[in-house]
Design an enzyme around this catalytic site. Structure first.
Site, mmCIF file in Angstrom:
data_model
loop_
_atom_site.group_PDB
_atom_site.id
_atom_site.type_symbol
_atom_site.label_atom_id
_atom_site.label_comp_id
_atom_site.label_asym_id
_atom_site.label_seq_id
_atom_site.Cartn_x
_atom_site.Cartn_y
_atom_site.Cartn_z
ATOM 1 N N GLY A 1 -1.583 7.962 1.050
ATOM 2 C CA GLY A 1 -1.817 8.084 2.475
ATOM 3 C C GLY A 1 -0.599 7.773 3.310
ATOM 4 O O GLY A 1 0.522 8.180 3.017
ATOM 5 N N SER B 1 1.510 3.685 -2.252
ATOM 6 C CA SER B 1 1.320 4.800 -3.184
ATOM 7 C C SER B 1 0.459 5.932 -2.666
ATOM 8 O O SER B 1 0.330 6.957 -3.326
ATOM 9 C CB SER B 1 0.710 4.276 -4.489
ATOM 10 N N TYR C 1 -16.762 5.060 13.608
ATOM 11 C CA TYR C 1 -15.434 4.538 13.306
ATOM 12 C C TYR C 1 -15.019 3.464 14.311
ATOM 13 O O TYR C 1 -15.229 2.278 14.080
ATOM 14 C CB TYR C 1 -14.393 5.669 13.237
ATOM 15 N N GLY D 1 0.830 -1.195 0.000
ATOM 16 C CA GLY D 1 0.000 0.000 0.000
ATOM 17 C C GLY D 1 0.866 1.248 0.000
ATOM 18 O O GLY D 1 0.649 2.170 0.779
#
Length: 401
Positions: free
Chosen positions: A56, A54, A242, A52
């Protein structure tokens, strides 16, 4: 190659195109914002796998790992190339820019594009690590996806953003087509049927553990290997949707997975597994969660420049993973990079603004200019120093190493 003058076109927080020059400059700015080590990374550097990489916090982990720890290794993401109608995804352009940084720093990074949930990608990574790097020192897992197909059963699971037990009504922030802000109240119905199980299957620790299983089974975990899955807890203001909702159930599963992996890795390679709880940031994933946009804008209104950007948080994580700084864990065994956000003083100030937030008052309570610019920067727009009147090449090649 196609050259175009690009202007932002969006539907809410989702943009249809990305700007390659803006994405490149954004990555360069992240590099500059990452603090240097005292002497700079030396030698070959530890071998890392970032899943992951790319966008954030995964992108921040990649840039900070390069500059702070001098990592080499394999970066995995899932992006789309440019077509005749659309630019490539922003992550595609950010990856190309990150590859340029790695080459400039003399670091051997390989960037793979594909489905991290698939066994095919796991085997490709394992083959590459074995052939090119020998063994792994670190793995950072930072995957946020709407669905996952289980490689064993072929079943596809879809994650949802829902509270558990009862509906939740919360304030949220939206902007109209002219960029005018509006504070609305939205109600999200409770999880039904197998919503929780589906979300846990996508966003929990199953795939992270599957990566460890695959790599360990090939004998690719080095002595002292450490792995961290990036996570978020957030404010009591957003907890119902959340941390106490379906995504929270997935995060709890992620943390339980970390405890199991930690015990196992300690026995096999003297290693560690942790979750890293990061602070709030504007990301492509976070803008989809009701209330998070409003909360983040208000948080910035309270903290201003004291809001800690992801690349600085991940620099601190790399210091702990590499032993430059002690591994500081809370009572649940988690690295906490969010303490600046969750102090009683900060949360009280944000809660006061949250209660007072309406469409009429929001401009004086939240840093809306910053928030809107941050959303645009996710796609390479509103980046200082970029000439948006100039045509740019959109057909940027994927980096080959």
């Amino acid at each position: 190659m196609s050259e175009r003058v690009l202007t932002p076109r969006n539907r809410g927080f989702l943009f249809l195109d990305s700007h390659p020059a803006g994405c490149e400059r954004l990555v360069t700015d992240m590099w500059r914002a990452c603090p240097d080590t005292a002497d700079g990374p030396e030698g070959a550097g530890p071998v890392a796998l970032i899943i992951g990489s790319s966008s954030g916090y995964g992108l921040a982990a990649t840039v900070a790992g390069l500059k702070r720890a001098g990592i080499r290794g394999v970066m995995v993401s899932f992006e789309k190339a440019a077509t005749e109608r659309r630019t490539a995804t922003a992550g595609w352009y950010r990856t190309a820019a990150t590859a340029d940084l790695a080459r400039g720093a003399g670091r051997d990074l390989v960037f793979l594009n594909g489905d991290a949930f698939s066994d095919g990608m796991k085997d490709e990574v394992a083959d590459l690590v074995e052939r090119r790097f020998g063994k792994l020192d670190h793995l950072i897992y930072s995957v946020a996806a709407p669905r996952r197909t289980d490689p064993e059963t072929g079943a596809t699971y879809a994650s949802v953003l829902k509270p558990i037990g009862r509906a939740n009504r919360t304030k949220t922030l939206v902007f109209d087509g002219e960029g005018v802000p509006e504070v609305r109240e939205v109600e999200t119905g409770p999880a039904e049927g197998d919503d929780v199980e589906q979300t846990v299957a996508v966003m929990g620790g199953a795939d992270w553990e599957r990566w460890i299983d695959r790599l360990d089974g090939r004998g690719l975990l080095g002595e002292g290997f450490t792995t961290a899955a990036l996570s978020y807890i957030g404010s009591p203001l957003t907890a119902a949707i959340y941390r106490q909702g379906t995504i929270g159930a997935a995060k709890a599963h992620l943390e339980a997975t970390a405890r199991g992996l930690n015990e196992r890795l300690d026995k096999t390679v003297g290693g560690r597994a942790v979750t890293s709880v990061n602070g709030a940031a504007v990301t492509q994933s976070s803008t989809a969660i009701p209330g998070i946009a409003l909360y983040t804008g208000l948080l910035r209104g309270v903290l201003g420049e004291d809001l800690v950007p992801p690349v600085r948080q991940l620099a601190a994580l790399w210091d702990q993973l590499t032993g430059t700084a002690p591994l500081a864990l809370d009572d649940e065994g988690r690295v906490r990079l969010d303490t600046w956000e969750l102090t009683d003083e900060v949360q009280a100030a944000v809660a006061e603004r949250w209660a007072a937030a309406t469409t009429d008052t929001i401009a004086g309570l939240a840093d809306l200019d910053w928030f809107q610019a941050e959303v645009r920067r996710l796609y390479g727009f509103s980046v200082p120093g970029v000439d948006y009147s100039a045509a740019v090449t959109t057909d940027v090649p994927w980096p080959v190493s």
